[in-house]
Design a protein around this motif. Structure first.
Motif, short mmCIF file in Angstrom:
data_model
loop_
_atom_site.label_atom_id
_atom_site.label_comp_id
_atom_site.label_asym_id
_atom_site.label_seq_id
_atom_site.Cartn_x
_atom_site.Cartn_y
_atom_site.Cartn_z
N TYR A 186 9.03 -32.23 14.66
CA TYR A 186 9.28 -33.67 14.60
C TYR A 186 9.15 -34.26 13.20
O TYR A 186 9.50 -35.42 13.00
CB TYR A 186 8.31 -34.41 15.54
N GLY A 187 8.63 -33.49 12.25
CA GLY A 187 8.37 -34.06 10.94
C GLY A 187 7.32 -35.14 11.05
O GLY A 187 6.27 -34.94 11.66
N ILE A 188 7.62 -36.33 10.49
CA ILE A 188 6.67 -37.44 10.58
C ILE A 188 7.11 -38.47 11.63
O ILE A 188 6.64 -39.60 11.63
CB ILE A 188 6.52 -38.12 9.22
N ARG A 189 8.02 -38.05 12.52
CA ARG A 189 8.49 -38.97 13.56
C ARG A 189 7.47 -39.16 14.68
O ARG A 189 7.64 -40.02 15.53
CB ARG A 189 9.83 -38.48 14.14
N GLU A 190 6.45 -38.31 14.73
CA GLU A 190 5.38 -38.44 15.72
C GLU A 190 4.05 -38.58 14.98
O GLU A 190 3.20 -37.70 15.01
CB GLU A 190 5.35 -37.22 16.64
N PRO A 191 3.85 -39.72 14.28
CA PRO A 191 2.66 -39.84 13.42
C PRO A 191 1.35 -39.81 14.18
O PRO A 191 0.36 -39.25 13.68
CB PRO A 191 2.88 -41.19 12.72
N PHE A 192 1.30 -40.40 15.39
CA PHE A 192 0.05 -40.41 16.14
C PHE A 192 -0.34 -39.00 16.57
O PHE A 192 -1.49 -38.58 16.40
CB PHE A 192 0.18 -41.32 17.37
N LEU A 193 0.62 -38.26 17.12
CA LEU A 193 0.32 -36.90 17.58
C LEU A 193 -0.07 -36.01 16.41
O LEU A 193 -1.06 -35.26 16.48
CB LEU A 193 1.55 -36.33 18.30
N LEU A 194 0.69 -36.09 15.32
CA LEU A 194 0.36 -35.30 14.14
C LEU A 194 -1.01 -35.69 13.59
O LEU A 194 -1.83 -34.83 13.24
CB LEU A 194 1.45 -35.51 13.08
N GLY A 195 -1.26 -37.00 13.56
CA GLY A 195 -2.54 -37.47 13.04
C GLY A 195 -3.72 -37.01 13.88
O GLY A 195 -4.78 -36.66 13.35
N TRP A 196 -3.55 -37.01 15.21
CA TRP A 196 -4.62 -36.55 16.09
C TRP A 196 -4.99 -35.11 15.78
O TRP A 196 -6.18 -34.78 15.63
CB TRP A 196 -4.17 -36.65 17.56
N PHE A 197 -3.99 -34.24 15.69
CA PHE A 197 -4.28 -32.83 15.47
C PHE A 197 -4.90 -32.58 14.09
O PHE A 197 -5.81 -31.76 13.96
CB PHE A 197 -3.02 -31.98 15.65
N VAL A 198 -4.40 -33.28 13.09
CA VAL A 198 -5.00 -33.16 11.75
C VAL A 198 -6.45 -33.63 11.78
O VAL A 198 -7.35 -33.00 11.19
CB VAL A 198 -4.17 -33.95 10.71
N LEU A 199 -6.70 -34.75 12.45
CA LEU A 199 -8.07 -35.27 12.55
C LEU A 199 -8.98 -34.30 13.27
O LEU A 199 -10.12 -34.03 12.83
CB LEU A 199 -8.06 -36.62 13.27
N PHE A 200 -8.51 -33.73 14.39
CA PHE A 200 -9.31 -32.76 15.13
C PHE A 200 -9.62 -31.53 14.27
O PHE A 200 -10.74 -31.01 14.29
CB PHE A 200 -8.59 -32.33 16.41
N ALA A 201 -8.63 -31.04 13.54
CA ALA A 201 -8.84 -29.87 12.68
C ALA A 201 -9.89 -30.19 11.62
O ALA A 201 -10.80 -29.39 11.38
CB ALA A 201 -7.53 -29.46 12.02
N PHE A 202 -9.79 -31.38 11.01
CA PHE A 202 -10.75 -31.76 9.97
C PHE A 202 -12.15 -31.90 10.55
O PHE A 202 -13.12 -31.43 9.96
CB PHE A 202 -10.31 -33.08 9.32
N GLN A 203 -12.26 -32.58 11.71
CA GLN A 203 -13.57 -32.77 12.32
C GLN A 203 -14.26 -31.44 12.63
O GLN A 203 -15.45 -31.26 12.35
CB GLN A 203 -13.43 -33.59 13.62
N ASN A 204 -13.51 -30.52 13.21
CA ASN A 204 -14.10 -29.24 13.58
C ASN A 204 -14.41 -28.37 12.37
O ASN A 204 -15.42 -27.67 12.34
CB ASN A 204 -13.18 -28.50 14.55
N PHE A 205 -13.57 -28.46 11.35
CA PHE A 205 -13.83 -27.70 10.14
C PHE A 205 -15.08 -28.21 9.42
O PHE A 205 -15.91 -27.43 8.97
CB PHE A 205 -12.62 -27.76 9.19
N SER A 206 -15.19 -29.55 9.36
CA SER A 206 -16.32 -30.13 8.65
C SER A 206 -17.62 -29.99 9.44
O SER A 206 -18.70 -29.91 8.86
CB SER A 206 -16.07 -31.60 8.33
#
Length: 206
Positions: A186-206
């Motif tokens: 989807y590229g950046i056409r699904e910003p909420f979904l992309l943002g959720w997964f990026v946020l989850f990855a960052f939270q778990n990594f940190s």
């Protein structure tokens, strides 16, 4: 802040909850469609959290539900840390409650079909979407989603020791992979979904 009780469960609704519901409903404008959407989001998330609360009560806790920005949290207030099986059941109860709401809306729509252009028809469609799609999303094995809590319960049941760090690494890897898949499709056409997964990855990594 809005406070009330559903059965014996205290419920606290923060104003940002309604802002989050509004942000999740782009394209509905500011008319009755948006009002229906926000109402359905409220009911759907409350039913989901009530699923957790009922199991928490059965496990001897005093659950409390908080509806916050983009979702809800149920604090089971258990007297002791639940075992792996108890945690698995506690986690899966929310998505199952949501699926039950969606199934009830589907059955009601089949038994008494509403006018296709009516608010009730739109509400039924929104309920099915919120119930089935959100339940599927919530069951992904990524912390802090319910599916991540279920994965943690399984890992701890197998290893027979606390495994939050291992589960966080697994969650980070899955969330990052999901973000890459969403971006590739989807590229950046699904910003909420992309943002959720990026946020989850960052939270778990940190």
């Amino acid at each position: 802040m809005l406070s009330f009780k559903v059965f014996s469960f205290p419920v606290v609704v923060y104003p940002v909850f309604f802002l989050g519901a509004f942000l999740l409903g782009p394209g509905f404008g500011l008319g009755w469609q948006m009002l229906v959407w926000v109402a359905v989001v409220f009911v759907s998330i409350l039913i989901h959290e009530l699923g957790h609360a009922v199991v928490g009560k059965l496990l001897g806790g005093e659950p409390e539900i908080h509806l916050q920005m983009l979702g809800g949290v149920t604090y089971p207030r258990l007297r002791r840390r639940p075992g792996p099986l108890q945690q698995f059941v506690l986690s899966v109860a929310g998505p199952l409650a949501g699926i039950g709401l969606g199934a009830a809306a589907w059955a009601l729509g089949r038994a008494m079909p509403p006018d296709p252009e009516s608010p009730s028809a739109m509400a039924m469609e929104f309920i099915r979407f919120c119930s089935f799609v959100w339940a599927g999303f919530n069951l992904l094995p990524i912390l802090p989603l319910d599916g991540g809590q279920m994965m943690l319960a399984i890992i701890e049941g197998v290893r027979r020791k606390p495994s939050e760090i291992l589960a966080s690494w697994v969650s980070a890897a899955i969330a990052l992979a999901a973000a890459l898949v969403v971006f590739a499709h989807y590229g950046i056409r699904e910003p909420f979904l992309l943002g959720w997964f990026v946020l989850f990855a960052f939270q778990n990594f940190s």
